[in-house]
Design an enzyme around this catalytic site. Structure first.
Site, PDB file in Angstrom:
ATOM      1  N   GLY A   1       0.773  -1.235   0.000  1.00  0.00           N
ATOM      2  CA  GLY A   1       0.000   0.000   0.000  1.00  0.00           C
ATOM      3  C   GLY A   1       0.803   1.283   0.000  1.00  0.00           C
ATOM      4  N   SER A   2       1.996   1.283  -0.585  1.00  0.00           N
ATOM      5  CA  SER A   2       2.764   2.534  -0.606  1.00  0.00           C
ATOM      6  C   SER A   2       2.049   3.595  -1.448  1.00  0.00           C
ATOM      7  CB  SER A   2       4.188   2.302  -1.109  1.00  0.00           C
ATOM      8  OG  SER A   2       4.201   1.928  -2.474  1.00  0.00           O
ATOM      9  N   ASN A   3       1.435   3.194  -2.556  1.00  0.00           N
ATOM     10  CA  ASN A   3       0.673   4.159  -3.355  1.00  0.00           C
ATOM     11  C   ASN A   3      -0.580   4.617  -2.614  1.00  0.00           C
ATOM     12  OD1 ASN A   3       1.867   4.891  -5.907  1.00  0.00           O
ATOM     13  ND2 ASN A   3       1.691   2.747  -6.494  1.00  0.00           N
TER      14      ASN A   3
ATOM     15  N   LYS B   1     -12.848 -13.592  -3.188  1.00  0.00           N
ATOM     16  CA  LYS B   1     -13.084 -13.643  -4.635  1.00  0.00           C
ATOM     17  C   LYS B   1     -14.588 -13.778  -4.927  1.00  0.00           C
ATOM     18  CE  LYS B   1     -10.422 -14.658  -8.270  1.00  0.00           C
ATOM     19  NZ  LYS B   1      -9.452 -13.756  -8.848  1.00  0.00           N
TER      20      LYS B   1
ATOM     21  N   ASN C   1      -6.455   2.478 -13.024  1.00  0.00           N
ATOM     22  CA  ASN C   1      -5.400   1.603 -12.533  1.00  0.00           C
ATOM     23  C   ASN C   1      -4.061   2.220 -12.878  1.00  0.00           C
ATOM     24  OD1 ASN C   1      -4.251  -0.904 -11.529  1.00  0.00           O
ATOM     25  ND2 ASN C   1      -3.845  -1.450 -13.657  1.00  0.00           N
TER      26      ASN C   1
ATOM     27  N   HIS D   1      -0.166   0.983 -13.781  1.00  0.00           N
ATOM     28  CA  HIS D   1       0.622  -0.197 -14.172  1.00  0.00           C
ATOM     29  C   HIS D   1       2.093   0.210 -14.225  1.00  0.00           C
ATOM     30  CE1 HIS D   1       1.199  -4.156 -15.837  1.00  0.00           C
ATOM     31  NE2 HIS D   1       2.045  -3.617 -16.703  1.00  0.00           N
TER      32      HIS D   1
END
Length: 187
Positions: free
Chosen positions: A12-14, A58, A101, A103
């Protein structure tokens, strides 16, 4: 007030960077962190910043439970920040052009199922690329195939390991991701 909902699967650094970026923003707030991983370090980071979390399976993702939780929060933007599962078509359809997202490569190269994190960086290194970068894109029903929003390149000619590439990519992510989110939300 614009609302961001974050999805992550790992450290979770972002996520933490995004939470901190918007902490004192008067018009944008992070309303939750959703994860598929009950052991993800992102949960600790969210707790530190008093951001509500949800852990799901899921089945819950694919059978409507997560969509119901998203609908309760009514986010203006859903941000995948290191989230490793494919978003179900039901969620993508419910939130068109509202899911993005990041990437860790210059798509369309090094994207698709199984291409994430260190796997991407090692493949880039193995292929002796001179540059790599980040791509921020809209999410559609396929891995890493949504419309591009932003790309940023970085030279990796002096990188001797996947870890060195990862460091450069994290710098790009932390510098650009929150700004792109802000730009999208402010129109």
């Amino acid at each position: 007030m614009k609302k961001i909902l974050l999805f992550a699967s790992g450290t979770g650094s972002n996520v933490e960077n995004i939470i901190q970026y918007f902490k004192n923003h008067h018009d944008i707030i992070v309303v939750g962190v959703f994860t598929n991983n009950p052991n993800a370090k992102v949960l600790d980071k969210a707790k530190t910043h008093n951001v509500p979390t949800l852990i799901f399976t899921k089945e819950e993702l694919n059978e409507g439970f997560v969509l119901n939780k998203i609908n309760e929060l009514q986010p203006d933007l859903i941000v995948l920040a290191g989230f490793l599962w494919k978003m179900p078509e039901e969620i993508v359809t419910a939130y068109p052009n509202k899911i993005i997202n990041i990437h860790p490569a210059l798509l369309p190269k090094y994207g698709g199922k199984g291409m994430y994190g260190m796997k991407v960086h090692q493949t880039v290194l193995d292929n002796k690329e001179k540059e790599t970068g980040i791509t921020i894109h809209y999410v559609n029903e396929h891995y890493d195939e949504g419309e591009f929003i932003f790309q940023q390149k970085v030279s990796i000619e002096n990188c001797a390991s996947a870890d060195e590439i990862a460091f450069k990519i994290h710098e790009l992510e932390h510098n650009h991701f929150p700004k792109i989110i802000e730009r999208l939300l402010e129109g």
